[in-house]
Design a protein around this motif. Structure first.
Motif, short mmCIF file in Angstrom:
data_model
loop_
_atom_site.label_atom_id
_atom_site.label_comp_id
_atom_site.label_asym_id
_atom_site.label_seq_id
_atom_site.Cartn_x
_atom_site.Cartn_y
_atom_site.Cartn_z
N ASP A 141 0.82 -1.21 0.00
CA ASP A 141 0.00 0.00 0.00
C ASP A 141 0.86 1.26 0.00
O ASP A 141 0.56 2.23 -0.70
CB ASP A 141 -0.94 0.01 1.21
N VAL A 142 1.93 1.24 0.77
CA VAL A 142 2.84 2.40 0.82
C VAL A 142 3.50 2.60 -0.54
O VAL A 142 3.57 3.73 -1.06
CB VAL A 142 3.90 2.21 1.93
N ILE A 143 3.99 1.52 -1.14
CA ILE A 143 4.65 1.61 -2.44
C ILE A 143 3.66 2.12 -3.49
O ILE A 143 4.01 2.98 -4.31
CB ILE A 143 5.23 0.24 -2.85
N SER A 144 2.44 1.63 -3.47
CA SER A 144 1.42 2.09 -4.43
C SER A 144 1.14 3.57 -4.25
O SER A 144 1.02 4.30 -5.24
CB SER A 144 0.13 1.30 -4.23
N SER A 145 1.06 4.03 -3.02
CA SER A 145 0.82 5.46 -2.76
C SER A 145 1.98 6.31 -3.29
O SER A 145 1.76 7.37 -3.87
CB SER A 145 0.65 5.71 -1.27
N ILE A 146 3.19 5.84 -3.08
CA ILE A 146 4.36 6.58 -3.57
C ILE A 146 4.33 6.67 -5.09
O ILE A 146 4.60 7.73 -5.67
CB ILE A 146 5.66 5.94 -3.06
N PHE A 147 3.99 5.56 -5.77
CA PHE A 147 3.91 5.59 -7.22
C PHE A 147 2.80 6.51 -7.72
O PHE A 147 2.97 7.21 -8.71
CB PHE A 147 3.73 4.18 -7.79
N LEU A 148 1.67 6.53 -7.03
CA LEU A 148 0.58 7.42 -7.43
C LEU A 148 1.00 8.88 -7.31
O LEU A 148 0.68 9.70 -8.18
CB LEU A 148 -0.67 7.15 -6.59
N ILE A 149 1.70 9.20 -6.25
CA ILE A 149 2.18 10.57 -6.07
C ILE A 149 3.20 10.94 -7.14
O ILE A 149 3.17 12.03 -7.69
CB ILE A 149 2.77 10.75 -4.65
N SER A 150 4.10 10.01 -7.44
CA SER A 150 5.18 10.31 -8.38
C SER A 150 4.71 10.34 -9.83
O SER A 150 5.39 10.90 -10.69
CB SER A 150 6.31 9.31 -8.23
N GLU A 151 3.57 9.72 -10.16
CA GLU A 151 3.08 9.73 -11.54
C GLU A 151 2.72 11.12 -12.01
O GLU A 151 2.81 11.43 -13.19
CB GLU A 151 1.90 8.78 -11.70
N GLY A 152 2.32 11.98 -11.11
CA GLY A 152 1.99 13.35 -11.46
C GLY A 152 3.21 14.15 -11.90
O GLY A 152 3.10 15.11 -12.64
N ILE A 153 4.36 13.73 -11.47
CA ILE A 153 5.61 14.41 -11.83
C ILE A 153 6.46 13.40 -12.58
O ILE A 153 7.13 12.56 -11.99
CB ILE A 153 6.34 14.91 -10.56
N GLY A 154 6.42 13.44 -13.89
CA GLY A 154 7.03 12.42 -14.73
C GLY A 154 8.52 12.23 -14.54
O GLY A 154 9.03 11.12 -14.59
N SER A 155 9.26 13.32 -14.34
CA SER A 155 10.72 13.20 -14.25
C SER A 155 11.17 12.54 -12.95
O SER A 155 12.28 12.03 -12.87
CB SER A 155 11.36 14.58 -14.38
N ILE A 156 10.34 12.52 -11.95
CA ILE A 156 10.72 11.96 -10.65
C ILE A 156 10.45 10.45 -10.60
O ILE A 156 11.03 9.75 -9.78
CB ILE A 156 9.95 12.68 -9.52
N ASN A 157 9.63 9.94 -11.50
CA ASN A 157 9.22 8.55 -11.46
C ASN A 157 10.41 7.59 -11.45
O ASN A 157 10.41 6.61 -10.71
CB ASN A 157 8.29 8.25 -12.63
N SER A 158 11.43 7.84 -12.24
CA SER A 158 12.59 6.95 -12.27
C SER A 158 13.35 7.01 -10.95
O SER A 158 13.90 6.00 -10.49
CB SER A 158 13.51 7.30 -13.43
N TYR A 159 13.38 8.17 -10.32
CA TYR A 159 14.07 8.29 -9.03
C TYR A 159 13.30 7.56 -7.92
O TYR A 159 13.90 6.97 -7.02
CB TYR A 159 14.26 9.76 -8.65
N LEU A 175 14.05 3.95 -8.22
CA LEU A 175 15.38 3.70 -7.67
C LEU A 175 15.35 3.67 -6.14
O LEU A 175 15.94 2.78 -5.51
CB LEU A 175 16.36 4.76 -8.16
N MET A 176 14.62 4.60 -5.54
CA MET A 176 14.53 4.63 -4.08
C MET A 176 13.85 3.37 -3.54
O MET A 176 14.27 2.82 -2.52
CB MET A 176 13.75 5.88 -3.62
N ILE A 177 12.83 2.90 -4.23
CA ILE A 177 12.14 1.69 -3.78
C ILE A 177 13.04 0.47 -3.92
O ILE A 177 13.09 -0.38 -3.03
CB ILE A 177 10.81 1.52 -4.54
N LYS A 178 13.79 0.39 -5.01
CA LYS A 178 14.74 -0.71 -5.17
C LYS A 178 15.77 -0.71 -4.05
O LYS A 178 16.11 -1.76 -3.49
CB LYS A 178 15.45 -0.62 -6.52
N ILE A 179 16.27 0.45 -3.72
CA ILE A 179 17.26 0.56 -2.65
C ILE A 179 16.64 0.20 -1.31
O ILE A 179 17.26 -0.49 -0.49
CB ILE A 179 17.89 1.97 -2.63
#
Length: 126
Positions: free
Chosen positions: A47-65, A68-72
């Motif tokens: 649920d936390v990871i899904s929320s983070i992805f939903l927030i980051s989808e609004g800002i396209g350039s941050i999505n790859s970062y 990376l943070m989730i992988k780390i």
């Protein structure tokens, strides 16, 4: 939280009892309890990871970062699990080597981010 406390308390009692009787079986009980705890917590983690992805989808350039943070984050959690298992079983040298290896892997993983930050800083200075 009650499930987690119950699993931990039962596991501790079993491991303490089995450590004197059969040390190898106590190790497997520890691993089984850890996997069971992980399965209890994974839904909240998802649920936390899904929320983070939903927030980051609004800002396209941050999505790859964010990826990376989730992988780390996953790497840190898994390596800490392995390190703790090693230390619990008296393998301090192996735990230290695992810790060092995970730090090196994280350093390699963040190099593209570090390069991006340096490019932004040099662009601002020009």
């Amino acid at each position: 939280m009650i499930k987690i406390v119950t699993i931990v308390l039962i596991s501790i009692v079993l491991v303490i009892f089995l450590r004197d009787v059969n040390k190898e079986f106590a190790f497997f009980v520890t691993i089984a309890a850890s996997i069971l705890l992980f399965s209890v917590v994974i839904s909240e983690f998802y649920d936390v990871i899904s929320s983070i992805f939903l927030i980051s989808e609004g800002i396209g350039s941050i999505n790859s970062y964010v990826k990376l943070m989730i992988k780390i984050l996953v790497l840190v959690l898994l390596s800490q699990f392995v390190i703790d298992l090693c230390r619990d079983n008296g393998e301090n040298a192996l735990a230290s080597q695992t810790e060092l290896a995970s730090k090196i892997i994280i350093l390699v993983m963040i190099m593209p981010l570090f390069n991006s930050v340096l490019n932004i800083i040099t662009g601002l200075l020009k």
